[in-house]
Design a protein around this motif. Sequence first.
Motif, short mmCIF file in Angstrom:
data_model
loop_
_atom_site.label_atom_id
_atom_site.label_comp_id
_atom_site.label_asym_id
_atom_site.label_seq_id
_atom_site.Cartn_x
_atom_site.Cartn_y
_atom_site.Cartn_z
N TYR A 69 0.83 -1.21 0.00
CA TYR A 69 0.00 0.00 0.00
C TYR A 69 0.86 1.26 0.00
CZ TYR A 69 1.03 0.34 5.02
OH TYR A 69 1.68 0.45 6.23
N SER A 70 0.24 2.35 -0.41
CA SER A 70 0.83 3.68 -0.33
C SER A 70 -0.14 4.58 0.43
CB SER A 70 1.08 4.25 -1.73
OG SER A 70 2.04 3.50 -2.43
N GLU A 71 0.37 5.37 1.34
CA GLU A 71 -0.46 6.29 2.11
C GLU A 71 -0.02 7.72 1.84
OE1 GLU A 71 2.21 5.07 6.00
OE2 GLU A 71 0.09 5.52 6.32
N ASN A 72 -0.85 8.68 2.25
CA ASN A 72 -0.57 10.11 2.05
C ASN A 72 -0.34 10.47 0.58
OD1 ASN A 72 -0.65 10.90 4.84
ND2 ASN A 72 1.33 9.88 5.11
N VAL A 73 -1.09 9.79 -0.31
CA VAL A 73 -1.00 10.08 -1.74
C VAL A 73 -1.92 11.28 -2.04
CG1 VAL A 73 -1.40 9.22 -4.07
CG2 VAL A 73 -0.50 7.68 -2.29
N SER A 74 -1.38 12.31 -2.63
CA SER A 74 -2.20 13.49 -2.94
C SER A 74 -3.18 13.16 -4.06
CB SER A 74 -1.31 14.66 -3.36
OG SER A 74 -0.69 14.39 -4.60
N ASN A 75 -4.27 13.90 -4.11
CA ASN A 75 -5.25 13.70 -5.18
C ASN A 75 -4.64 13.92 -6.56
OD1 ASN A 75 -7.44 13.04 -3.51
ND2 ASN A 75 -7.91 15.20 -3.14
N THR A 76 -3.72 14.87 -6.66
CA THR A 76 -3.10 15.15 -7.95
C THR A 76 -2.14 14.05 -8.39
OG1 THR A 76 -1.39 16.45 -6.81
CG2 THR A 76 -3.30 17.65 -7.68
N ASP A 77 -1.69 13.24 -7.43
CA ASP A 77 -0.74 12.16 -7.74
C ASP A 77 -1.42 10.80 -7.80
OD1 ASP A 77 1.93 11.85 -8.40
OD2 ASP A 77 2.52 11.23 -6.39
N TYR A 78 -2.70 10.77 -7.50
CA TYR A 78 -3.40 9.50 -7.32
C TYR A 78 -3.39 8.64 -8.59
CZ TYR A 78 -6.55 6.55 -4.60
OH TYR A 78 -7.10 5.51 -3.89
N ALA A 79 -3.68 9.26 -9.73
CA ALA A 79 -3.74 8.50 -10.98
C ALA A 79 -2.39 7.87 -11.32
CB ALA A 79 -4.19 9.42 -12.12
N ARG A 80 -1.31 8.60 -11.07
CA ARG A 80 0.02 8.05 -11.35
C ARG A 80 0.30 6.82 -10.50
NH1 ARG A 80 4.62 7.83 -8.92
NH2 ARG A 80 3.98 9.24 -7.23
N VAL A 81 -0.07 6.88 -9.22
CA VAL A 81 0.18 5.75 -8.33
C VAL A 81 -0.67 4.55 -8.73
CG1 VAL A 81 0.11 4.98 -5.93
CG2 VAL A 81 0.85 7.30 -6.46
N ILE A 82 -1.92 4.79 -9.13
CA ILE A 82 -2.76 3.70 -9.62
C ILE A 82 -2.07 3.01 -10.80
CG2 ILE A 82 -4.90 3.10 -10.80
CD1 ILE A 82 -6.32 5.28 -9.32
N ARG A 83 -1.59 3.80 -11.74
CA ARG A 83 -0.97 3.24 -12.94
C ARG A 83 0.27 2.42 -12.58
NH1 ARG A 83 -2.06 4.38 -18.03
NH2 ARG A 83 -3.22 6.28 -17.50
N GLU A 84 1.05 2.90 -11.64
CA GLU A 84 2.25 2.17 -11.23
C GLU A 84 1.90 0.81 -10.63
OE1 GLU A 84 4.56 4.62 -8.63
OE2 GLU A 84 5.33 5.89 -10.26
N TYR A 85 0.87 0.77 -9.81
CA TYR A 85 0.46 -0.50 -9.21
C TYR A 85 -0.12 -1.44 -10.26
CZ TYR A 85 1.23 0.58 -4.25
OH TYR A 85 1.80 0.86 -3.03
N ALA A 86 -0.86 -0.91 -11.21
CA ALA A 86 -1.42 -1.74 -12.28
C ALA A 86 -0.29 -2.32 -13.14
CB ALA A 86 -2.39 -0.93 -13.13
N GLU A 87 0.67 -1.48 -13.46
CA GLU A 87 1.81 -1.94 -14.26
C GLU A 87 2.64 -2.98 -13.51
OE1 GLU A 87 2.81 -1.37 -17.32
OE2 GLU A 87 1.24 0.05 -17.88
N ALA A 88 2.62 -2.93 -12.18
CA ALA A 88 3.40 -3.87 -11.37
C ALA A 88 2.71 -5.23 -11.23
CB ALA A 88 3.64 -3.27 -9.99
N GLY A 89 1.56 -5.39 -11.86
CA GLY A 89 0.92 -6.70 -11.87
C GLY A 89 -0.12 -6.93 -10.80
N ASN A 90 -0.53 -5.87 -10.10
CA ASN A 90 -1.60 -6.04 -9.12
C ASN A 90 -2.91 -6.32 -9.84
OD1 ASN A 90 -0.60 -5.27 -6.22
ND2 ASN A 90 0.43 -3.88 -7.64
N LYS A 91 -3.67 -7.27 -9.32
CA LYS A 91 -4.93 -7.66 -9.92
C LYS A 91 -6.15 -7.09 -9.20
CE LYS A 91 -3.20 -9.87 -13.32
NZ LYS A 91 -3.33 -9.27 -14.67
N LEU A 92 -5.93 -6.55 -8.00
CA LEU A 92 -7.00 -5.89 -7.25
C LEU A 92 -6.40 -4.64 -6.63
CD1 LEU A 92 -9.82 -5.73 -5.94
CD2 LEU A 92 -8.97 -7.22 -4.13
N ILE A 93 -7.00 -3.49 -6.90
CA ILE A 93 -6.54 -2.23 -6.34
C ILE A 93 -7.69 -1.61 -5.57
CG2 ILE A 93 -5.66 0.08 -6.85
CD1 ILE A 93 -4.26 -1.04 -9.29
N ILE A 94 -7.44 -1.29 -4.30
CA ILE A 94 -8.46 -0.70 -3.44
C ILE A 94 -8.00 0.68 -2.99
CG2 ILE A 94 -9.36 -2.92 -2.63
CD1 ILE A 94 -7.66 -2.70 -0.16
#
Length: 335
Positions: A69-94
């Motif tokens: 998990y990642s905490e203290n993610v700003s709203n402006t950075d949220y999409a980038r972090v989602i993409r990084e986790y998706a690219e890393a092979g995560n199959k469920l993102i909450i």
Amino acid sequence: MSNVLRPSRRHFMVTSAVSALLASTTRTLAADPIKTAGIYTVPVEQQWVSRIHIAAVAAQDRGDITYSYSENVSNTDYARVIREYAEAGNKLIIGEVFGAEQEAREVAADYPDVAFLMGSSFKEDPALPNFAVFDNYIQDAAYLSGIIAGSMSTSNNIGMVGGFPIPEVNRLMHAFMAGAQEMNPGIAFQVSFIGSWFDPPKAKETALAMIENGADVLYAERFGVSDAAKEQGVLAIGNVINTQAEYPDTVVASAIWHFEPTLDKAIAEVQAGTFAAADYGIYSFMNAGGTSLAPLGTFEGKVPAEALALVEQRKAEIMSGAYVVTINDDEPTSS
């Protein structure tokens, strides 16, 4: 003489061994943990996110998921972090996308094989089948806690401090107010929002002003409110988590959120390959195990019997469906 071939004992043993191996392999595949990521805009200690985090850790401990998990993610950075986790092979993102709705959904569309389960003020979109939404619909327990609050106020004045006036907060406040007014029709409310999900000093300051204005019970939707109540010797009602251990003489009751039913449903859908756009809010209802009223603990024997009788009556009716707590997402106002 029959021409039917009869299996030999050796054939039977080989066949049985192969069947057992296939069954074992199937079980292993079914039990493979789902690579899961959590993305949070606040610390995992913050009450709302803490309930998601606790459920995810429990799912990891029993082997259903692997969890980072990642905490203290700003709203402006949220999409980038989602993409990084998706690219890393995560199959469920909450996570929670209240401040990044459009950006989060746009990223999710780029990863159709990833299941997204996100706290949201909006509903699911059939055009985005891998994006499900949830919210803490714990109005049932909030209503019950309001009954207790209404019975404990002697000044007939309750202060309510929230983060932002968004649906997930508004509905809990309205349910709480309805419970308090049912128990005590003469009750009045002071309502204020601090414009932050995590600013304990500001929440405390707001609560202190309410106490000065006559409140003797506080609805602690945010951290910091119970500190003000403790300091001034008034009572507080908790929200989402039970903080009575930290405030044994202050927190009378709390409406607890249990995220486990929500997450467990999503895990089962991902495992079955049937995850789809849906509103998971119903799994936060009391009859789904998603919310409960915390034990009275140190306030056992201090809450009026009349209030406890009404709480038990309504709880049974909520569980049976005979009583439905109204969901009101409109912004609440002071009396």
